[in-house]
Design a protein around this motif. Structure first.
Motif, PDB file in Angstrom:
ATOM      1  N   CYS A 298       0.866  -1.162   0.000  1.00 42.96           N
ATOM      2  CA  CYS A 298       0.000   0.000   0.000  1.00 42.96           C
ATOM      3  C   CYS A 298       0.914   1.225   0.000  1.00 42.96           C
ATOM      4  O   CYS A 298       2.069   1.149   0.421  1.00 42.96           O
ATOM      5  CB  CYS A 298      -0.876   0.031   1.250  1.00 42.96           C
ATOM      6  SG  CYS A 298      -1.979  -1.385   1.392  1.00 42.96           S
ATOM      7  N   CYS A 301       3.776   2.528   2.835  1.00 38.50           N
ATOM      8  CA  CYS A 301       3.921   1.423   3.777  1.00 38.50           C
ATOM      9  C   CYS A 301       5.270   0.744   3.619  1.00 38.50           C
ATOM     10  O   CYS A 301       5.585   0.220   2.551  1.00 38.50           O
ATOM     11  CB  CYS A 301       2.831   0.378   3.595  1.00 38.50           C
ATOM     12  SG  CYS A 301       3.052  -0.955   4.796  1.00 38.50           S
ATOM     13  N   CYS A 305       3.158  -6.017   2.573  1.00 37.77           N
ATOM     14  CA  CYS A 305       2.786  -7.408   2.878  1.00 37.77           C
ATOM     15  C   CYS A 305       2.000  -8.087   1.761  1.00 37.77           C
ATOM     16  O   CYS A 305       1.728  -9.270   1.832  1.00 37.77           O
ATOM     17  CB  CYS A 305       1.944  -7.445   4.153  1.00 37.77           C
ATOM     18  SG  CYS A 305       0.236  -6.910   3.922  1.00 37.77           S
ATOM     19  N   CYS A 505      -2.251   1.319   9.437  1.00 35.87           N
ATOM     20  CA  CYS A 505      -2.628  -0.078   9.274  1.00 35.87           C
ATOM     21  C   CYS A 505      -2.523  -0.822  10.607  1.00 35.87           C
ATOM     22  O   CYS A 505      -1.546  -0.684  11.338  1.00 35.87           O
ATOM     23  CB  CYS A 505      -1.709  -0.735   8.247  1.00 35.87           C
ATOM     24  SG  CYS A 505      -2.158  -2.443   7.894  1.00 35.87           S
TER      25      CYS A 505
HETATM   26  S1  SF4 Z   1       1.023  -3.774   6.145  1.00 31.35           S
HETATM   27 FE1  SF4 Z   1      -1.016  -2.836   5.888  1.00 31.35          FE
HETATM   28  S2  SF4 Z   1      -0.645  -0.909   4.800  1.00 31.35           S
HETATM   29 FE2  SF4 Z   1       1.196  -2.196   4.573  1.00 31.35          FE
HETATM   30  S3  SF4 Z   1       0.951  -3.306   2.616  1.00 31.35           S
HETATM   31 FE3  SF4 Z   1       0.145  -4.614   4.265  1.00 31.35          FE
HETATM   32  S4  SF4 Z   1      -2.064  -4.127   4.361  1.00 31.35           S
HETATM   33 FE4  SF4 Z   1      -1.063  -2.462   3.231  1.00 31.35          FE
END
Ligand code: SF4
Lengths: 620, 94
Positions: A298, A301, A305, A505
């Protein structure tokens, strides 16, 4: 500072699709320091503005699509957006949160939130570019799947067809056809504000999509930019030094299949039991090895993940890539008695393209199979029958024949066919991928969750497995354990309400090195010259949680917390065999109410006063 | 006696496998979880240090025996019996 007074401001575009009138509202410190943004501010406004007793799919419902006062300002998983509305699924307040880049581009567009009111006569989409709001016809996009819709909206507005180019939110056929389990898809990529049927509310307004883009400097209002960046970078480094960030980055959320199944808390066949031998090919490790093609993040971030998969051959191959998660893999796999990863991933892709909340879709299909097997619903489908399930998903999106019942969701389906016991949820919404009998923190957190059927208002594996903030035995039912569970659930509910309102998040709250109330106070104080304490931050979370509960009080719906009777039965097989949720819930809820200052699920006057919510005392 | 051991998230632990590592071990009667970790360490040198420090499982990591955290059993001294299933748990999120 040349007379510059740092202050949090939250600019909202209020768009009435019936009159096409757009007004701007600005919220300042006095409101923001009580509710922040996102879920908090959305719930506060929803409680004040949404008239009691309205049909959630009528023009009088409102959709609050809000970022928060720190969204997309720091590299701490902060590009999260929350959608608040009166849910057509549960008939009361819901909130649904999505990652991706929508919050980032929304704030860049000059607004921090959008409120959608009324309903358009014909399909439209909304474009917000650098403070200008336009409403455009969308009849030509109606009926299109979500991926194609996002591409078309980008193209028509001069952007390349890449989801990173701007923020786009759309509904698919499920939302257009008012399925009560439809979500809103967000860029970038296959991100969903999933739960509570928020997609149906958008569809009821004949709003196909929203594009947001702009060039606003998000750090303009910050007191000391250099210090703010330096300090938040330190926090990001600390977050990334923790082991959960590392594991999430490599494998994504689906490492959970192995852990939760091994603990005997992995719901199988609509919560018939909580362990299955045949889950090896649904694990995050197996799917990583065979189907993951890239890791994604995202916006803003550092964890990154997200796992994108492809199924390139065989009967379940699909075009392009799909974003997949633990929850989706369970909802369109194990709870349907389906253990074929390719069929599962194909169903996930289909659900994302049609615009469903995957969890509720899985709940609904599982309920349908249970009803069919009991002879209550005439339907030729059985556990693990991938072909039939794919057909049913399409029917649900189009509301064709039995799909018309499926589109109403699991709760209504079970009631209509005379077997409420087939519904495995709370407050009208089905449960996610953890059996609350094998992880007893969920016995309290699921059934007190304001939006119903929810694991993210307080995520018990954080303390029951990872041991953050302290480790609690997931099967223990001594008075000390029950007391501890109630106390941590209350704390976590406040922290999660903060996460959804800041916004950042929740995956940044799993690790001892994560981002907690102390860090939030520090960030707000630096950015906006507040003098907030960590305790004050948690009180904001508590205030938000109480405001949501007051919405139920106002509607006279779902006020008292109740354990779904199914979970009074012991788990029949597996490592947690013999365990139920009864004791934890029955004993724990008394402690929980005491800690909250509630009676039978309802805040007392003293509690409202303590939280500065006297304006709502008329509801008591 | 024979036990089944699985290592979750091998890449996280720096092992050369994407998918879970699963193996059946023949152990002497009275063997403990620590014995299993020592055997795993001979197969995958350095592995034990990725899970255990100063005689304790690392913070936010875990070892399950038949689905129960050894924190709630007898820790690394937990005695195993024939047919037991052991899972080395990495951190996670969801
Ligand atoms: S940790 Fe949260 S904000 Fe970061 S990529 Fe994963 S879902 Fe998205």
């Amino acid at each position: 500072m040349n007379g510059f007074i740092p202050m949090a401001t939250f600019r909202v575009a209020r768009i009435d699709l019936g009159t096409e009138k757009v007004t701007e509202e600005v919220f300042k410190d006095d409101v923001l320091r009580r509710f922040l943004g996102g879920r908090g501010l959305g719930s506060y406004l929803a409680l004040k503005e949404i008239p009691r007793g309205i049909d959630p799919l009528s023009p009088s419902n409102r959709l609050y699509i809000f970022a928060g006062p720190l969204s997309a300002m720091v590299n701490l998983s902060t590009s999260r957006v929350t959608v608040v509305t009166k849910s057509p699924l549960t008939g009361s307040l819901t909130h649904a949160n999505a990652g991706g880049n929508f919050a980032y581009w929304l704030r860049k567009s000059g607004y921090d939130g959008i409120i959608i009111e009324g309903a358009a006569e014909d399909p439209v989409y909304v474009v917000v570019k650098d403070g200008d709001v336009a409403i455009r016809p969308a009849g030509h996009l109606w009926g299109k799947w979500t991926g194609a819709s996002i591409k078309a909206i980008l193209r028509e507005n001069g952007f390349p067809e890449e989801e990173k180019a701007a923020g786009v939110a759309v509904v698919g056929p499920a939302g257009e056809n008012l399925s009560k389990i439809a979500g809103i898809r967000m860029s970038d990529y296959e991100r969903f504000a999933g739960r509570g049927g928020v997609g149906a509310v958008m569809g009821s307004k004949r709003l196909k999509g929203i594009l947001v883009w702009g060039t606003r400097d998000l750090l303009k209002d910050v007191k000391d930019r250099a210090k703010f960046i330096a300090e938040s970078t330190k926090l990001a480094q600390r977050l990334m030094s923790g082991p959960t960030a590392k594991a999430l980055h490599i494998y994504g959320t689906n490492l959970l299949t192995a852990v939760i199944n091994s603990m005997g808390a992995y719901p199988i066949r609509n919560f018939e039991t909580a362990y299955a031998e045949e889950t090896d090919k649904l694990t995050g490790e197996y799917i990583k090895k065979n189907y993951v093609v890239e890791t994604h993040a995202c916006m803003m971030c550092p964890i990154a993940c997200t796992q994108h998969v492809m199924v390139k051959a065989g009967p379940y191959k699909f075009v392009g890539k799909a974003k997949y998660e633990y929850e989706n893999t369970w909802a369109l796999g194990a709870t349907l008695g389906l253990f074929d990863p390719e069929a599962d991933l194909r169903l996930q892709k289909l659900a994302n393209e049609l615009g469903f909340d995957t969890i509720s879709l899985g709940n609904t299909l599982a309920t349908a199979i249970e009803l069919a097997r009991k002879g209550k619903l005439k339907l030729d489908v059985n556990w693990g029958d991938a072909g039939a399930l794919i057909d049913l998903v399409i029917r649900a999106a189009n509301r064709s024949d039995v799909g018309d019942d499926l589109a109403e969701g699991d709760y209504r389906l079970a009631l209509k066919y005379g077997d409420p016991s087939a519904f495995k949820g709370s407050r009208g919404q089905g449960l996610p991928a953890y059996d609350p009998r094998g992880l007893k923190g969920f016995a309290l957190s699921y059934f007190t969750a304001n939006r119903g059927g929810d694991h993210l208002e307080a995520y018990s594996p954080t303390w029951e497995v990872l041991g953050v903030p302290e480790k609690v035995d997931p099967l223990c039912e001594t008075p000390e354990c029950i007391e501890k569970q109630a106390r941590i659930v209350v704390y976590a509910q406040h922290l999660m309400a903060l996460a959804d309102s800041v916004t950042y998040c929740k995956f940044a709250t799993l690790d001892r090195e994560g981002i907690f109330e102390k860090d939030l106070a520090h960030l707000f104080n630096m950015a906006y010259d507040w003098d907030a304490t960590p305790e004050e931050m948690l009180t904001i979370g508590e205030r938000i949680f109480n405001v949501e509960r007051l919405f139920h009080v106002k509607e006279g719906k779902w006020v008292k917390d109740e354990l779904n009777p199914h979970f009074r039965n012991p788990i029949p097989t597996g490592p947690a065999k013999g365990h139920s949720s009864a004791k934890m819930f029955d004993e724990g809820i008394k402690i929980y109410y005491k800690l909250r200052g509630w009676v039978d699920g309802k805040p007392t006057y003293d509690t409202l006063k303590r939280l500065g919510l006297e304006e709502f005392q008329y509801l008591l | 006696m024979r036990v089944r051991v699985r290592i979750m998230a091998p890449l996280y632990f720096g092992l050369d496998s994407v998918d879970q590592i699963s193996l059946d071990l023949n152990l002497e009667d009275g063997s403990t979880v620590e014995d299993v970790m020592n055997i795993l360490n001979t197969i995958h040198p350095g592995f034990k240090d990725k899970v255990i420090k100063n005689g304790k499982v690392l913070d936010m990591h875990d070892i399950l025996v038949n689905g129960r955290s050894i924190d709630f059993l007898d820790g690394l001294r937990t005695r195993l019996k024939d047919g037991d299933s052991i899972l080395v748990v990495s951190p996670f999120g969801g």
